[in-house]
Design an enzyme around this catalytic site. Structure first.
Site, mmCIF file in Angstrom:
data_model
loop_
_atom_site.group_PDB
_atom_site.id
_atom_site.type_symbol
_atom_site.label_atom_id
_atom_site.label_comp_id
_atom_site.label_asym_id
_atom_site.label_seq_id
_atom_site.Cartn_x
_atom_site.Cartn_y
_atom_site.Cartn_z
ATOM 1 N N CYS A 1 21.761 46.424 122.148
ATOM 2 C CA CYS A 1 20.443 46.651 122.752
ATOM 3 C C CYS A 1 20.341 48.102 123.194
ATOM 4 C CB CYS A 1 20.251 45.727 123.958
ATOM 5 S SG CYS A 1 18.815 46.158 124.944
ATOM 6 N N HIS B 1 23.963 33.549 122.720
ATOM 7 C CA HIS B 1 23.716 34.888 122.155
ATOM 8 C C HIS B 1 24.782 35.784 122.781
ATOM 9 C CE1 HIS B 1 21.043 38.190 120.652
ATOM 10 N NE2 HIS B 1 21.539 38.833 121.691
#
Lengths: 320, 320
Positions: A250, A217
């Site tokens: 994020c 990721h």
């Protein structure tokens, strides 16, 4: 020199990554349009959103409506992110969402505190509780992820030994609870990773746990997403999260700039050019990438959709 | 697995790449401001513009004024691009510009025709004439470059055998004229290269001509600039062209999108993070990158200047 896999599997996270990060609001219909376009691109795994506290992540408030609005392609496994049992139950309530349990560990205590308001010991206990609750609900626990595995904006470098100790802990937690790890996700959440760091960490885990399947990721905040992906590919890694057009980031990672996951269509283009199959249709992904730009109302980091694919140039030279 | 060099040398081409590609007009003063900022960043080689036909490349009409306006740092070797003897003489007329001869070969006949209006045989003759004229003027001939070495928007893939035949031709041309190749530049002008192609071509040339120093000129049109640079680094290549903020693109290459050279500060950031020295000050380059954005009046592809450097995060965690 290299151990490239014949084919990789891509886990599309653009809708979730993008909708949580973009200032928005993005209409539910627009989200559905993007997901529907991704559903016919050959992707087999699509994360459509998340069931999290809408006060903390307002862009995710309509995930249920999104889930009910999309056209289901039976060849695609749709899923949503959730961080606790409440979220898991919301996902379970939607018949066509695939749900499995995911154990998350955090080498950075500060990021753990900021993202989940937990200590390391508290997180370990929560993971054990989560596994028990998954079992009670008949949900398989199949995945573990190591967040900010390569470095953290709050704590700096993460020593490999810290990550290896967490891998040991995760393996132990799974074994103690009669679960099997399907994927161990190495998340470069804050883009501290380099090709050298990828090879070092992947090699260390492969050596100690050859039976564990790794999945990457990789955030592309500093432009190293594809370089890191190639380094992982060259170690034989065959599972990658990615984000259409490079959507995302994020909200709690103290990012600036284009912070999304490695761009799906750029990753696919690279793979196809080096002879690694992805099972996806690059032209369809390019179309989705342009839709993603329309949906968010601004340009996005992905390059291939704008530059044109090499396969299009082969079909029609000078055509660009 | 990898043969990383201890240090690399960077050949900054942002001013030339950018000013030729941007729609402009960019004021001469603004160009000088960018170059002056690059001059104090630790870079040792800076290409400030080009002496080419201003009707074809209007952004380069003021190269002489730029050359006379910059603050000379004696540690920097300044140079300009030129494509014929007329251009070379313009460069020679400016005392503080370094001038050496460069032999250019083109595996793509179509690109050669479009860029220079020459056939392959015509280009070979022009190169022999160029060497003679350089000798007559006391200009050393030190470099050869292979344009669009990895593929061409007009002709598609370039077979490795075609490139190897051109390398043989170049080596022969140099030997016949008592010249020594200092650098052989492999230019991925149209961004067809992949990490695998880099390793294959670099390996083939290193095997056949171990005495030749390779230098990479990597365009980042499809986002593979750093992945390709890393692949070259891992083969021991230690010389890279790059472009501050990722400025640039070739006006005759049928590009779309962000077509510039690999971004200087992103390349430097990657190198420093993997322990490869560059002799440059990353913070100073980030400053130049922000100036480049002001100069062109829009955002540019480079990531690190916007995202923030890891070294800054180490000095001040959470500071971003």
């Amino acid at each position: 020199m290299s151990n490239l896999p014949k084919a990789i599997t891509i886990y599309e996270e653009g809708p979730r990554e993008g909708f949580q990060y973009e200032k928005g609001p993005i209409p539910t219909e627009a989200k559905i349009r993007l997901i529907d376009s991704l559903s016919v691109s050959g992707l087999r795994y699509i994360q459509i959103g998340s069931f999290v506290d809408p006060r903390r992540v307002p862009g995710m408030a309509d995930t249920e409506a999104v889930a009910h609005g999309i056209k289901i392609n039976p060849d695609v496994e749709y899923n949503a992110l959730w961080m606790n049992v409440r979220g898991m139950k919301q996902a379970l309530a939607i018949a066509h969402l695939h749900v499995d349990g995911k154990v998350r560990v955090y080498p950075s205590k500060t990021f753990l505190e900021k993202n989940l308001q937990r200590t390391s010991e508290g997180n370990r206990q929560k993971n054990v509780e989560l596994i028990a609750q998954c079992k009670a609900l008949g949900v398989p626990v199949a995945e573990a992820s190591i967040s900010s595995a390569f470095g953290c904006n709050f704590e700096g470098e993460i020593p490999l030994s810290t990550v290896m100790a967490l891998v040991d802990e995760v393996v132990e937690t799974f074994a103690e609870n009669d679960c099997t790890i399907k994927h161990l996700v190495l998340a470069d959440t804050m883009a501290w990773g380099t090709p050298v760091a990828m090879q070092r960490m992947i090699g260390a885990i492969q050596d100690k746990y050859p039976e564990i399947t790794l999945r990457m990721h990789l955030h592309d905040t500093r432009g190293l997403g594809l370089a890191n992906a190639y380094a992982a590919l060259s170690m034989g890694v065959a599972h990658f999260d990615s984000s259409i057009a490079g959507l995302g980031g994020c909200p709690f990672a103290a990012h600036r700039g284009a912070a999304g996951n490695v761009c799906t269509e750029d990753l696919v283009a690279m793979c196809h050019e080096i002879g690694v199959e992805t099972g996806t249709d690059l032209d369809a992904l390019v179309e989705s990438s342009m839709i993603a730009r329309e949906v968010v109302g601004h340009d996005l980091p992905g390059r291939v959709a704008i530059a044109g694919t090499l396969s299009a140039l082969r079909r029609k030279p000078r055509g660009c």
